[in-house]
Enzyme design. Structure first.
Site, PDB file in Angstrom:
ATOM      1  N   GLU A   1       0.832  -1.193   0.000  1.00  0.00           N
ATOM      2  CA  GLU A   1       0.000   0.000   0.000  1.00  0.00           C
ATOM      3  C   GLU A   1       0.877   1.258   0.000  1.00  0.00           C
ATOM      4  O   GLU A   1       1.933   1.289   0.617  1.00  0.00           O
ATOM      5  CB  GLU A   1      -0.942  -0.027   1.205  1.00  0.00           C
ATOM      6  CG  GLU A   1      -1.966  -1.144   1.040  1.00  0.00           C
ATOM      7  CD  GLU A   1      -2.913  -1.337   2.218  1.00  0.00           C
ATOM      8  OE1 GLU A   1      -4.018  -1.835   1.986  1.00  0.00           O
ATOM      9  OE2 GLU A   1      -2.555  -0.998   3.362  1.00  0.00           O
TER      10      GLU A   1
ATOM     11  N   CYS B   1       3.542   8.457   1.162  1.00  0.00           N
ATOM     12  CA  CYS B   1       4.004   7.515   2.182  1.00  0.00           C
ATOM     13  C   CYS B   1       4.162   6.173   1.481  1.00  0.00           C
ATOM     14  O   CYS B   1       3.189   5.591   1.016  1.00  0.00           O
ATOM     15  CB  CYS B   1       2.970   7.456   3.306  1.00  0.00           C
ATOM     16  SG  CYS B   1       3.347   6.212   4.539  1.00  0.00           S
TER      17      CYS B   1
ATOM     18  N   CYS C   1       6.267  -7.188   6.904  1.00  0.00           N
ATOM     19  CA  CYS C   1       7.362  -6.647   7.714  1.00  0.00           C
ATOM     20  C   CYS C   1       7.912  -7.755   8.584  1.00  0.00           C
ATOM     21  O   CYS C   1       7.176  -8.621   9.036  1.00  0.00           O
ATOM     22  CB  CYS C   1       6.847  -5.502   8.589  1.00  0.00           C
ATOM     23  SG  CYS C   1       8.172  -4.568   9.404  1.00  0.00           S
TER      24      CYS C   1
ATOM     25  N   CYS D   1       6.203  -5.092  15.918  1.00  0.00           N
ATOM     26  CA  CYS D   1       5.638  -4.051  16.783  1.00  0.00           C
ATOM     27  C   CYS D   1       4.180  -4.394  17.084  1.00  0.00           C
ATOM     28  O   CYS D   1       3.380  -4.580  16.168  1.00  0.00           O
ATOM     29  CB  CYS D   1       5.743  -2.690  16.103  1.00  0.00           C
ATOM     30  SG  CYS D   1       7.424  -2.277  15.610  1.00  0.00           S
TER      31      CYS D   1
ATOM     32  N   CYS E   1       1.197  -2.273  15.512  1.00  0.00           N
ATOM     33  CA  CYS E   1       1.176  -1.976  14.074  1.00  0.00           C
ATOM     34  C   CYS E   1       0.510  -3.100  13.293  1.00  0.00           C
ATOM     35  O   CYS E   1       0.863  -4.273  13.447  1.00  0.00           O
ATOM     36  CB  CYS E   1       2.601  -1.774  13.576  1.00  0.00           C
ATOM     37  SG  CYS E   1       2.695  -1.439  11.813  1.00  0.00           S
TER      38      CYS E   1
ATOM     39  N   CYS F   1      -0.921   5.845   9.690  1.00  0.00           N
ATOM     40  CA  CYS F   1       0.264   5.145  10.185  1.00  0.00           C
ATOM     41  C   CYS F   1      -0.116   3.871  10.905  1.00  0.00           C
ATOM     42  O   CYS F   1      -0.953   3.882  11.799  1.00  0.00           O
ATOM     43  CB  CYS F   1       0.979   5.992  11.239  1.00  0.00           C
ATOM     44  SG  CYS F   1       2.169   7.094  10.608  1.00  0.00           S
TER      45      CYS F   1
HETATM   46  N1  SAH Z   1       9.262   0.346  10.041  1.00  0.00           N
HETATM   47  C1  SAH Z   1       9.397   1.761   9.974  1.00  0.00           C
HETATM   48  C2  SAH Z   1       8.407   2.451   9.052  1.00  0.00           C
HETATM   49  C3  SAH Z   1       6.981   1.985   9.071  1.00  0.00           C
HETATM   50  S1  SAH Z   1       5.971   2.451  10.430  1.00  0.00           S
HETATM   51  C4  SAH Z   1       9.327   2.350  11.370  1.00  0.00           C
HETATM   52  O1  SAH Z   1       9.113   1.599  12.305  1.00  0.00           O
HETATM   53  O2  SAH Z   1       9.544   3.540  11.530  1.00  0.00           O
HETATM   54  C5  SAH Z   1       5.706   4.170  10.276  1.00  0.00           C
HETATM   55  C6  SAH Z   1       5.368   4.850  11.598  1.00  0.00           C
HETATM   56  O3  SAH Z   1       4.049   4.499  12.036  1.00  0.00           O
HETATM   57  C7  SAH Z   1       6.291   4.462  12.738  1.00  0.00           C
HETATM   58  O4  SAH Z   1       6.655   5.579  13.483  1.00  0.00           O
HETATM   59  C8  SAH Z   1       5.416   3.534  13.558  1.00  0.00           C
HETATM   60  O5  SAH Z   1       5.856   3.425  14.867  1.00  0.00           O
HETATM   61  C9  SAH Z   1       4.076   4.203  13.416  1.00  0.00           C
HETATM   62  N2  SAH Z   1       2.933   3.351  13.750  1.00  0.00           N
HETATM   63  C10 SAH Z   1       2.840   2.015  13.606  1.00  0.00           C
HETATM   64  N3  SAH Z   1       1.618   1.586  14.003  1.00  0.00           N
HETATM   65  C11 SAH Z   1       0.930   2.685  14.389  1.00  0.00           C
HETATM   66  C12 SAH Z   1      -0.398   2.898  14.871  1.00  0.00           C
HETATM   67  N4  SAH Z   1      -1.251   1.899  15.007  1.00  0.00           N
HETATM   68  N5  SAH Z   1      -0.762   4.171  15.158  1.00  0.00           N
HETATM   69  C13 SAH Z   1       0.100   5.207  14.984  1.00  0.00           C
HETATM   70  N6  SAH Z   1       1.349   5.058  14.513  1.00  0.00           N
HETATM   71  C14 SAH Z   1       1.769   3.815  14.240  1.00  0.00           C
END
Ligand code: SAH
Length: 346
Positions: free
Chosen positions: A94, A107, A114, A118, A121, A339
């Protein structure tokens, strides 16, 4: 469609020039084709109108252009556009267009799925299927640049690697894509308008510093206390904060580029004074700013956005310590484009 023909965009300009010379043509033909492939982002050899019909047929017989295809486009009522982008092997990633009054930000994704885990996420629920190739990353940018021109009458202005995947775990391809995006032979964008966001892979942050990259660095910190960070970002056990800190100090020493920490505040997880104090301490290791991101729920309710009071406490304490802090409202939530919500749902 999968085929055994070689992806022509895996060739460098030199290799293309050599190819044409070996075919008994002029090396210069390689430059022309290269321009079609990158600057003009042609999808078909047919489109290459200054190349003879015979040469186009010869290219067709030898190569494919694995251009990505937008499979599904959703528009949020705040103007955000989410694209489901189909790759040549039928996998999907996406890419999101985020408009403001003055900018259009793309973005983009760097991996299919991945490898990190996390807990907050949605992408982490898809396992990592594969890395994206440089051209697949580049194409996402082209798609969004075109949408920006079409719907907002202006070209793309910024790029963030905050889509699916961990960019530093696909470092070589991300770098190659950025080279094309910033090169005059590609989109000619300034690297200062590109941000690579990482969960924090210390070894790769050091490598980036050594490579002298010119784009901006964002680190998804979320907690400056190891025990808490490991509980929400389990890979932190292998890359503890002390290693991350060292790598970031090195990054700053080499590049003089300030770091952005992305940080979500959750109820009962990182909303206490102790958490704020740890963050402030961490911010002092290298010049940095904090971007407080609104949490985008990913449906099982384990994580909840902290109260406004907790957020206010973060902002005022950070400001008191002369640390720049911004609060980022999320965009495109109604279409799962925000995000952490990218999970190929549609
Ligand atoms: N792997 C990379 C880029 C992808 S995530 C990273 O970790 O930075 C992009 C951003 O979205 C990161 O800052 C991540 O922590 C944030 N993110 C992930 N899940 C989220 C959620 N449910 N709500 C808000 N931000 C989130």
């Amino acid at each position: 469609m999968a085929t055994n023909k070689k992806d022509i965009r895996a060739l460098t300009k030199e290799q293309l020039r050599d190819f044409f010379e070996k075919e008994g043509d002029k090396a210069f033909r390689g430059n022309q084709v290269y321009e079609w492939l990158w600057q003009k982002a042609a999808h078909d050899f047919e489109d290459m109108t200054n190349i003879s019909k015979e040469t186009r047929a010869m290219l067709e017989a030898n190569f494919v252009i694995n251009h990505v295809r937008v499979d599904n486009m959703q528009r949020s009522n705040d103007g955000t556009i989410k694209n489901a982008v189909k790759l040549h092997d039928d996998l999907t990633v996406e890419s999101v267009l985020i408009p403001t009054s003055t900018r259009t930000t793309a973005c983009v994704s760097s991996q299919v799925g991945c490898s990190l885990d996390c807990k907050f996420c949605a992408t982490s629920r898809l396992k990592r299927m594969r890395n994206l190739n440089p051209d697949e990353i580049y194409d996402q940018v082209v798609v969004i640049d075109n949408q920006s021109k079409l719907y907002f009458d202006r070209p793309l202005s910024n790029i963030v690697f905050m889509g699916m995947g961990e960019p530093l775990m696909n470092y070589n391809n991300v770098l190659k894509a950025i080279d094309k995006i910033t090169s005059k032979e590609g989109l000619g964008m300034s690297p200062r308008r590109i941000t690579v966001s990482t969960s924090g892979v210390p070894k790769m942050i050091k490598k980036m510093a050594d490579d002298g990259v010119k784009f901006k660095l964002a680190v998804s910190l979320h907690s400056a206390i190891d025990e808490i960070r490991t509980s929400i970002m389990p890979f932190n056990e292998h890359f503890p904060l002390s290693d991350l800190r060292q790598a970031l100090e090195y990054w700053y020493a080499q590049t003089k580029n300030r770091i952005t920490y992305e940080y979500v505040v959750w109820n009962g997880i990182n909303d206490s004074r102790k958490d704020i104090d740890a963050l402030i301490k961490f911010c002092k290791f290298a010049p940095s700013k904090v971007n407080l991101i609104e949490y985008n729920p990913i449906d099982d309710g384990e994580f909840q956005q902290a109260s406004d009071d907790a957020l206010k406490m973060y902002v005022s304490m950070l400001e008191k310590n002369n640390i720049t802090v911004t609060v980022r409202r999320s965009r495109g939530k109604d279409i799962d484009a925000a995000c952490g919500q990218l999970a190929n749902k549609s």
